[in-house]
Write a protein that holds these residues in place. Structure first.
Motif, PDB file in Angstrom:
ATOM      1  N   LEU A 260       0.727  -1.260   0.016  1.00 27.33           N
ATOM      2  CA  LEU A 260       0.021  -0.038   0.011  1.00 27.33           C
ATOM      3  C   LEU A 260       0.978   1.189  -0.169  1.00 27.33           C
ATOM      4  CD1 LEU A 260      -3.129   0.819  -0.113  1.00 27.33           C
ATOM      5  CD2 LEU A 260      -2.732   1.051   2.467  1.00 27.33           C
ATOM      6  N   GLN A 261       2.039   1.164   0.478  1.00 26.94           N
ATOM      7  CA  GLN A 261       2.848   2.428   0.705  1.00 26.94           C
ATOM      8  C   GLN A 261       3.345   2.729  -0.547  1.00 26.94           C
ATOM      9  OE1 GLN A 261       3.737   4.519   3.122  1.00 26.94           O
ATOM     10  NE2 GLN A 261       4.735   5.552   1.483  1.00 26.94           N
ATOM     11  N   ALA A 262       3.891   1.554  -1.196  1.00 32.65           N
ATOM     12  CA  ALA A 262       4.332   1.542  -2.700  1.00 32.65           C
ATOM     13  C   ALA A 262       3.588   2.365  -3.603  1.00 32.65           C
ATOM     14  CB  ALA A 262       4.859   0.283  -3.126  1.00 32.65           C
ATOM     15  N   ALA A 263       2.328   1.639  -3.469  1.00 28.74           N
ATOM     16  CA  ALA A 263       1.267   2.399  -4.283  1.00 28.74           C
ATOM     17  C   ALA A 263       0.897   3.879  -4.149  1.00 28.74           C
ATOM     18  CB  ALA A 263      -0.212   1.344  -4.159  1.00 28.74           C
ATOM     19  N   LYS A 352      -5.051  -6.093  -5.276  1.00 27.03           N
ATOM     20  CA  LYS A 352      -5.939  -4.714  -5.706  1.00 27.03           C
ATOM     21  C   LYS A 352      -5.011  -3.322  -5.817  1.00 27.03           C
ATOM     22  CE  LYS A 352     -10.518  -6.707  -4.610  1.00 27.03           C
ATOM     23  NZ  LYS A 352     -11.773  -6.388  -4.024  1.00 27.03           N
ATOM     24  N   VAL A 353      -3.678  -3.126  -5.448  1.00 24.86           N
ATOM     25  CA  VAL A 353      -3.097  -2.234  -5.397  1.00 24.86           C
ATOM     26  C   VAL A 353      -2.802  -1.598  -6.929  1.00 24.86           C
ATOM     27  CG1 VAL A 353      -1.773  -2.388  -3.236  1.00 24.86           C
ATOM     28  CG2 VAL A 353      -0.876  -3.393  -5.451  1.00 24.86           C
ATOM     29  N   PHE A 354      -3.000  -2.682  -7.924  1.00 24.74           N
ATOM     30  CA  PHE A 354      -2.998  -2.159  -9.483  1.00 24.74           C
ATOM     31  C   PHE A 354      -4.244  -1.425  -9.827  1.00 24.74           C
ATOM     32  CE2 PHE A 354      -0.344  -6.104  -9.047  1.00 24.74           C
ATOM     33  CZ  PHE A 354       0.890  -5.582  -9.689  1.00 24.74           C
ATOM     34  N   GLU A 355      -5.098  -1.720  -8.948  1.00 30.43           N
ATOM     35  CA  GLU A 355      -6.503  -0.849  -9.529  1.00 30.43           C
ATOM     36  C   GLU A 355      -6.190   0.656  -9.046  1.00 30.43           C
ATOM     37  OE1 GLU A 355      -9.946  -2.656  -7.931  1.00 30.43           O
ATOM     38  OE2 GLU A 355      -9.334  -4.554  -8.600  1.00 30.43           O
ATOM     39  N   LEU A 356      -5.405   0.667  -7.930  1.00 23.12           N
ATOM     40  CA  LEU A 356      -5.072   2.138  -7.411  1.00 23.12           C
ATOM     41  C   LEU A 356      -4.021   2.879  -8.288  1.00 23.12           C
ATOM     42  CD1 LEU A 356      -4.679   1.389  -3.656  1.00 23.12           C
ATOM     43  CD2 LEU A 356      -6.682   2.382  -4.845  1.00 23.12           C
ATOM     44  N   THR A 357      -3.186   2.146  -8.991  1.00 21.45           N
ATOM     45  CA  THR A 357      -1.889   2.715  -9.452  1.00 21.45           C
ATOM     46  C   THR A 357      -2.092   2.692 -11.168  1.00 21.45           C
ATOM     47  OG1 THR A 357      -0.779   0.672  -9.426  1.00 21.45           O
ATOM     48  CG2 THR A 357      -0.376   2.085  -7.891  1.00 21.45           C
ATOM     49  N   GLY A 358      -3.051   1.978 -11.770  1.00 26.22           N
ATOM     50  CA  GLY A 358      -3.191   2.025 -12.979  1.00 26.22           C
ATOM     51  C   GLY A 358      -2.226   1.182 -14.003  1.00 26.22           C
ATOM     52  N   SER A 361       1.480   1.125 -14.079  1.00 25.84           N
ATOM     53  CA  SER A 361       2.316   0.377 -12.925  1.00 25.84           C
ATOM     54  C   SER A 361       2.429  -1.028 -13.167  1.00 25.84           C
ATOM     55  CB  SER A 361       1.383   0.656 -11.639  1.00 25.84           C
ATOM     56  OG  SER A 361       0.459  -0.023 -11.734  1.00 25.84           O
ATOM     57  N   THR A 362       2.136  -1.684 -13.991  1.00 23.62           N
ATOM     58  CA  THR A 362       2.336  -3.141 -14.417  1.00 23.62           C
ATOM     59  C   THR A 362       3.555  -3.329 -14.892  1.00 23.62           C
ATOM     60  OG1 THR A 362       0.999  -3.018 -16.421  1.00 23.62           O
ATOM     61  CG2 THR A 362      -0.088  -3.729 -14.492  1.00 23.62           C
ATOM     62  N   ARG A 370       5.331  -8.256  -6.750  1.00 26.95           N
ATOM     63  CA  ARG A 370       6.240  -9.242  -5.719  1.00 26.95           C
ATOM     64  C   ARG A 370       5.299  -9.217  -4.489  1.00 26.95           C
ATOM     65  NH1 ARG A 370       8.677  -4.216  -5.421  1.00 26.95           N
ATOM     66  NH2 ARG A 370       9.188  -3.537  -3.190  1.00 26.95           N
ATOM     67  N   PHE A 371       4.782  -8.222  -4.009  1.00 26.14           N
ATOM     68  CA  PHE A 371       3.956  -8.295  -2.956  1.00 26.14           C
ATOM     69  C   PHE A 371       3.103  -9.282  -2.850  1.00 26.14           C
ATOM     70  CE2 PHE A 371       5.416  -3.687  -3.426  1.00 26.14           C
ATOM     71  CZ  PHE A 371       6.001  -3.536  -2.362  1.00 26.14           C
ATOM     72  N   TRP A 372       1.980  -9.260  -4.129  1.00 28.10           N
ATOM     73  CA  TRP A 372       1.128 -10.550  -4.116  1.00 28.10           C
ATOM     74  C   TRP A 372       1.823 -11.718  -4.035  1.00 28.10           C
ATOM     75  CZ3 TRP A 372       0.039 -14.339  -7.694  1.00 28.10           C
ATOM     76  CH2 TRP A 372      -0.962 -15.036  -7.426  1.00 28.10           C
ATOM     77  N   ARG A 373       2.751 -12.012  -4.836  1.00 25.05           N
ATOM     78  CA  ARG A 373       3.308 -13.434  -4.938  1.00 25.05           C
ATOM     79  C   ARG A 373       4.014 -13.584  -3.749  1.00 25.05           C
ATOM     80  NH1 ARG A 373       7.868 -12.944  -7.258  1.00 25.05           N
ATOM     81  NH2 ARG A 373       8.171 -10.990  -8.027  1.00 25.05           N
ATOM     82  N   ASN A 374       4.565 -12.805  -2.817  1.00 25.18           N
ATOM     83  CA  ASN A 374       5.103 -13.431  -1.533  1.00 25.18           C
ATOM     84  C   ASN A 374       3.696 -13.738  -0.677  1.00 25.18           C
ATOM     85  OD1 ASN A 374       7.853 -13.048  -2.327  1.00 25.18           O
ATOM     86  ND2 ASN A 374       7.936 -10.694  -1.445  1.00 25.18           N
ATOM     87  N   VAL A 375       2.742 -12.932  -0.513  1.00 26.57           N
ATOM     88  CA  VAL A 375       1.885 -13.352   0.275  1.00 26.57           C
ATOM     89  C   VAL A 375       0.991 -14.725  -0.234  1.00 26.57           C
ATOM     90  CG1 VAL A 375      -0.649 -12.557   1.089  1.00 26.57           C
ATOM     91  CG2 VAL A 375       1.297 -10.959   1.192  1.00 26.57           C
TER      92      VAL A 375
END
Length: 407
Positions: A260-263, A352-358, A361-362, A370-375
């Motif tokens: 979330l901070q990165a987003a 869902k951070v991608f929905e915040l960044t657009g 950002s992909t 990496r955040f989702w892959r790690n979790v």
């Protein structure tokens, strides 16, 4: 004990800041985390939980879990390494006697040793064959987190009868177990007969050194046996399971907070208002604000529960041998609650951070995936559905889970 909680959390933030600089590149490299381990050691983090009279920092689980959470925001793999270390080394005080506590505790504090493990209970047992001086360890574990990059390995093995040429009938060394008994022991990484597969190539947690390890007639001196695992385990020794599950909850929360901070950083520096929204600034986008508000509120709520679980674990361990099974059971439920909500929130936020960044950002250079892959990788460690069941059963009947290496 000197409570230096904020000082140690600040150190963890400094480590996290250093890890964040090249987190994307290191994740892609999928290399042995040697430099990362040196960073943890240079900050003095491995000695955090070791008592002061043995040369450690003498802090509680409240601080250790906060350290895991801080580092996870930058690098989930390194947070897993230090979190597992705290659990593995804590076996000395939860399950060990005074001699092994003093000897290995001092060594760990003095040298900032990092502990990995080879204890996966769903795989075949490692075998401990009795010898005149202790045991010979044989077998293979597919998952041995931190073992190849650390200094000591916590292992569990089943005691077998001595074979021909191995000192049959001579298991008179101190701490010798009997046939069929399960023991917890410590093995130095430099011991003979250890082969690391270096075969961890999974979706996430790529720098957690979680590959296979094989033991071939690896000597385990009797003095390195920490204690038994089985029906005679004490409530204090059994607290190792709530401890590792609490590490999981803080790991997931920290990774989600990092995502979330990165987003947020990306949104404020690179995002543009949507053309159909009629807004001049991205910070005026109502849907974007609502989604950020939802995620921030959810993670704040999980954080409050994480703090409560950390305090409960610290209090339970602080009771020492006075800890009862009833108290241990309530602790397990408190930690299970955290595991449930941290898993759900982290998977949702990191996806869902991608929905915040657009769309932009992909780009691979940002590495937000990496955040989702790690979790996603680590939350499969043990089924969260069983944690929901434990919490639900407790809510309806008051029943708490029996001790296993998962409950």
């Amino acid at each position: 004990m000197t409570d230096n909680h904020e000082e140690w959390v600040a150190r963890a933030r400094e480590v996290a800041a250093a890890l964040a600089v090249d987190a994307v590149e290191r994740d892609r490299a999928n290399a042995e985390p040697s430099a990362e381990v040196k960073l943890l050691k240079s900050a003095g983090l491995p000695a955090l939980l070791i008592p002061e009279d043995l040369g450690g920092a003498g802090q509680t689980w409240r601080t250790a879990l906060a350290v895991v959470r801080q580092i996870a925001a930058a690098d989930g793999s390194v947070a897993q390494l230090i979190g597992y270390h705290y659990v593995n080394a804590a076996n000395l005080w939860l399950a060990g006697g005074a001699p092994v506590q003093r000897r290995l505790g001092r060594l760990t504090a003095r040298n900032q040793y990092l502990w990995g493990d080879a204890v996966n209970p769903v795989e075949p047992d490692l075998a401990l064959t009795i010898t005149r001086t202790g045991y010979l360890l044989n077998g293979r574990k597919t998952f041995a987190t931190g073992a190849s990059s650390g200094d000591w390995i916590a292992v569990t093995g089943r005691v077998e009868s001595a074979g021909a040429g191995a000192g049959a009938g001579a298991g008179a060394g101190a701490g010798a177990g009997h046939g069929g008994e399960h023991l917890l022991a410590a093995v130095p990484v430099t011991a003979p007969g250890i082969t690391f597969g270096r075969d961890w190539d999974n979706l996430g947690q790529r720098l957690s050194a979680s590959g296979s390890v094989t033991f071939t007639n690896t000597p385990v001196p009797a003095q390195d046996v920490i204690g038994p695992l089985g029906p005679d385990v004490t409530p204090l020794a059994s607290a190792i399971t709530p401890a590792i599950q609490a590490v999981f909850g803080h790991l997931y929360l920290g990774i989600a907070e990092g995502a979330l901070q990165a987003a947020r950083t990306y949104t404020l520096s690179s995002s543009r208002p949507w053309v159909l929204g009629g807004r001049d600034s991205v910070t005026d986008e109502p849907y974007l604000l609502a989604q950020y508000g939802d995620f921030d509120a959810r993670l704040a709520a999980v954080g409050a529960l994480a703090d409560r679980a950390a305090a409960a674990l610290a209090a339970a361990v602080g009771r020492g041998s006075a800890l009862t099974w009833a108290e241990r059971g309530e602790l397990a439920i408190e930690v299970a609650r955290l595991k449930v909500v941290a898993t759900d929130a982290a998977l949702d936020v990191t996806a869902k951070v991608f929905e915040l960044t657009g769309a932009r950002s992909t780009a691979s250079r940002h590495g937000f995936d990496r955040f989702w892959r790690n979790v996603r990788t680590h939350t499969l460690h043990d089924p969260v559905a069983y944690k929901r069941r434990e919490v639900g059963l407790h809510y309806l009947t008051g029943q708490t889970p029996d001790f296993t290496l998962y409950t």
